[in-house]
Design an enzyme around this catalytic site. Structure first.
Site, PDB file in Angstrom:
ATOM      1  N   TYR A  61       0.982  -1.216  -0.100  1.00  0.00           N
ATOM      2  CA  TYR A  61       0.097  -0.075   0.111  1.00  0.00           C
ATOM      3  C   TYR A  61       0.893   1.201  -0.014  1.00  0.00           C
ATOM      4  CZ  TYR A  61      -4.095  -2.768   1.060  1.00  0.00           C
ATOM      5  OH  TYR A  61      -5.168  -3.763   1.228  1.00  0.00           O
ATOM      6  N   PHE A 220     -14.232  -2.999   0.630  1.00  0.00           N
ATOM      7  CA  PHE A 220     -15.273  -2.194  -0.067  1.00  0.00           C
ATOM      8  C   PHE A 220     -16.574  -2.020   0.633  1.00  0.00           C
ATOM      9  CE2 PHE A 220     -12.709  -3.645  -4.041  1.00  0.00           C
ATOM     10  CZ  PHE A 220     -11.613  -2.919  -3.664  1.00  0.00           C
ATOM     11  N   GLY A 224     -18.316  -0.475  -2.087  1.00  0.00           N
ATOM     12  CA  GLY A 224     -19.202  -1.302  -3.060  1.00  0.00           C
ATOM     13  C   GLY A 224     -18.400  -1.443  -4.373  1.00  0.00           C
TER      14      GLY A 224
HETATM   15  N1  LIG Z   1      -7.346  -7.597   0.519  1.00  0.00           N
HETATM   16  C1  LIG Z   1      -7.626  -7.004  -0.288  1.00  0.00           C
HETATM   17  O1  LIG Z   1      -7.319  -7.351  -1.384  1.00  0.00           O
HETATM   18  C2  LIG Z   1      -7.837  -5.592  -0.338  1.00  0.00           C
HETATM   19  C3  LIG Z   1      -8.568  -4.769  -1.162  1.00  0.00           C
HETATM   20  C4  LIG Z   1      -8.809  -3.413  -1.134  1.00  0.00           C
HETATM   21  C5  LIG Z   1      -8.794  -2.876   0.048  1.00  0.00           C
HETATM   22  N2  LIG Z   1      -8.525  -3.768   1.393  1.00  0.00           N
HETATM   23  C6  LIG Z   1      -8.467  -3.160   2.806  1.00  0.00           C
HETATM   24  O2  LIG Z   1      -9.762  -3.057   2.997  1.00  0.00           O
HETATM   25  C7  LIG Z   1      -9.764  -1.295   3.403  1.00  0.00           C
HETATM   26  C8  LIG Z   1     -11.129  -0.741   2.977  1.00  0.00           C
HETATM   27  O3  LIG Z   1     -11.341  -0.715   1.722  1.00  0.00           O
HETATM   28  P1  LIG Z   1     -11.531   0.751   0.775  1.00  0.00           P
HETATM   29  O4  LIG Z   1     -10.939   1.851   1.848  1.00  0.00           O
HETATM   30  O5  LIG Z   1     -11.196   0.542  -0.713  1.00  0.00           O
HETATM   31  O6  LIG Z   1     -13.136   0.777   0.596  1.00  0.00           O
HETATM   32  P2  LIG Z   1     -14.150   1.372   1.751  1.00  0.00           P
HETATM   33  O7  LIG Z   1     -13.419   1.384   3.046  1.00  0.00           O
HETATM   34  O8  LIG Z   1     -15.149   0.584   1.241  1.00  0.00           O
HETATM   35  O9  LIG Z   1     -14.422   2.793   1.329  1.00  0.00           O
HETATM   36  C9  LIG Z   1     -13.517   3.622   1.127  1.00  0.00           C
HETATM   37  C10 LIG Z   1     -13.888   4.862   0.591  1.00  0.00           C
HETATM   38  O10 LIG Z   1     -14.917   5.401   1.136  1.00  0.00           O
HETATM   39  C11 LIG Z   1     -14.790   6.610   1.600  1.00  0.00           C
HETATM   40  N3  LIG Z   1     -15.428   7.152   2.965  1.00  0.00           N
HETATM   41  C12 LIG Z   1     -14.883   6.186   4.098  1.00  0.00           C
HETATM   42  N4  LIG Z   1     -15.863   6.564   5.122  1.00  0.00           N
HETATM   43  C13 LIG Z   1     -16.438   7.480   4.519  1.00  0.00           C
HETATM   44  C14 LIG Z   1     -17.592   8.333   5.384  1.00  0.00           C
HETATM   45  N5  LIG Z   1     -18.078   8.242   6.517  1.00  0.00           N
HETATM   46  N6  LIG Z   1     -18.067   9.214   4.633  1.00  0.00           N
HETATM   47  C15 LIG Z   1     -17.994   9.301   3.201  1.00  0.00           C
HETATM   48  N7  LIG Z   1     -17.204   8.516   2.630  1.00  0.00           N
HETATM   49  C16 LIG Z   1     -16.364   7.822   3.197  1.00  0.00           C
HETATM   50  C17 LIG Z   1     -13.314   7.142   1.565  1.00  0.00           C
HETATM   51  O11 LIG Z   1     -12.895   8.263   1.151  1.00  0.00           O
HETATM   52  P3  LIG Z   1     -12.287   9.221   2.407  1.00  0.00           P
HETATM   53  O12 LIG Z   1     -10.961   9.057   2.352  1.00  0.00           O
HETATM   54  O13 LIG Z   1     -12.687  10.795   1.593  1.00  0.00           O
HETATM   55  O14 LIG Z   1     -13.027   9.203   3.536  1.00  0.00           O
HETATM   56  C18 LIG Z   1     -12.767   6.004   0.459  1.00  0.00           C
HETATM   57  O15 LIG Z   1     -13.120   6.733  -0.786  1.00  0.00           O
HETATM   58  C19 LIG Z   1      -8.648  -0.843   2.739  1.00  0.00           C
HETATM   59  O16 LIG Z   1      -8.247   0.291   3.413  1.00  0.00           O
HETATM   60  C20 LIG Z   1      -7.415  -1.855   2.823  1.00  0.00           C
HETATM   61  O17 LIG Z   1      -7.214  -2.077   4.104  1.00  0.00           O
HETATM   62  C21 LIG Z   1      -8.215  -5.005   1.274  1.00  0.00           C
END
Ligand SMILES: NC(=O)c1ccc[n+]([C@@H]2O[C@H](COP(=O)([O-])OP(=O)(O)OC[C@H]3O[C@@H](n4cnc5c(N)ncnc54)[C@H](OP(=O)(O)O)[C@@H]3O)[C@@H](O)[C@H]2O)c1
Length: 300
Positions: A61, A220, A224
């Site tokens: 990351y 996600f 989503g």
């Molecule tokens: N194992 C794997 O293959 C894999 C793949 C992807 C991710 N991950 C892990 O899963 C975690 C979560 O995934 P993700 O960050 O891609 O997706 P997520 O948590 O579903 O969504 C993150 C997105 O939502 C926004 N967000 C978060 N809280 C919010 C709120 N309260 N109001 C408005 N917008 C909000 C964030 O933007 P802002 O920064 O503007 O809040 C960002 O654009 C990652 O950080 C990583 O650690 C693992």
């Protein structure tokens, strides 16, 4: 609904091996692309202050192409930020990392497949995080593989666990056949796959993990399918109608719905924004009614 008086304990707890963690965790991937350094450190410290004790990361990351906030800059690693913000670590914070994906300098992705490659990735995580042992390592599958290859790679990590370099093992981006193969080699404490109200291809695996006592850790949850499509976050759908009626946000409803899929489901929403973090943590106290759950369920 914010986290002024609500901390991560509101979401309840789950046992990962010999550790108990709160079901409201934090994902660090996005800290490398959007937030400035000080803000990223602030978000991480605030998460722990709010009782978050399960932080997801990976040595891969980092800000792609050295682009930060749309401007060329130095490459920033989530693991380095975690070390800066939280080191020396408090015993109660569990840091989960993952190995497998191997980013190329040209922007493409390879995959660590041999024991030596996986060991180098484990060593990189140890040195970036500044720890002698990693709390939890997920084997992240990139390209489709069968049970034998799964067992080989998981076996390489199990050896490092036996050496004391890793405490617990999990899997990511897998199907039940990979879980079967890995469980024949060593205990699997969690499975981390994409899952959300509108991203349901792993529904059956989520339930299967519950039956086996394995944590299911969706990513996600908020983004989503938009994340996979590279699009922005939507503000439509049942979760937003329910949110308006309950005085919360649709993102909070998405998190609450996910937490209510099973006691073994641990969320790791990612954000580079303190206010979003506080909102997400507060969602741990939100309980949807049966009718609301059913309404959101129709998104599938
Ligand atoms: N194992 C794997 O293959 C894999 C793949 C992807 C991710 N991950 C892990 O899963 C975690 C979560 O995934 P993700 O960050 O891609 O997706 P997520 O948590 O579903 O969504 C993150 C997105 O939502 C926004 N967000 C978060 N809280 C919010 C709120 N309260 N109001 C408005 N917008 C909000 C964030 O933007 P802002 O920064 O503007 O809040 C960002 O654009 C990652 O950080 C990583 O650690 C693992």
């Amino acid at each position: 609904m914010t986290a002024e008086r609500i901390d991560a304990s509101a979401a309840g707890e789950w046992r990962l091996g010999d550790r108990v963690v709160r079901r409201m965790g934090f994902g660090s991937m996005r800290l490398t692309v959007r937030a400035d350094r000080e803000r990223a450190v602030e978000v991480l410290r605030r998460a722990v202050e709010l009782g978050v004790d399960h932080i997801d990361t990976a040595a891969f990351y980092f800000s792609p192409g050295g682009i930060l906030d749309g401007q060329p800059g130095t490459v920033r690693y989530a693991t380095d930020l975690i070390r800066e913000a939280l080191g020396p670590y408090r015993r109660e914070v569990l840091i989960a990392t993952k190995v497998g994906p191997d980013p190329h300098p040209d922007g493409g992705w390879g995959e660590a497949v041999t024991a030596a490659q996986l060991r180098r990735q484990v060593e990189e995580n140890l040195s970036r995080l500044g720890v002698e042992a990693l709390d939890l390592v997920n084997l992240r599958i990139v390209r489709p593989i069968g049970p034998e290859e799964t067992a080989e790679r998981f076996g390489a990590l199990a050896e490092m666990r036996a050496e004391g370099l890793i405490r617990h093992l999990g899997l990511s981006n897998v199907g039940v056949e990979h879980v079967d193969a890995a469980q024949r080699v060593a205990p699997v404490v969690c499975v981390q796959n994409a899952h959300a109200v509108d991203l349901r291809r792993h529904d059956a695996l989520l339930r299967e993990c519950g039956e086996r006592g394995i944590a299911f850790v969706p990513f996600f949850t908020i983004a989503g399918p938009a994340r996979e499509a590279g699009a922005g976050l939507g503000t439509d759908g049942a979760e937003w109608r329910i949110a308006a009626a309950r005085g919360v946000t649709g993102h909070q409803v998405r998190l609450a719905w996910t937490l209510q899929q099973g006691e073994h489901v641990l969320v790791i929403p990612g954000t580079g924004d303190v206010a979003h973090l506080e909102e997400n943590v507060a969602a741990g106290a939100l309980r949807l009614t049966e009718d609301e759950l059913a309404e959101v369920d129709q998104r599938r």
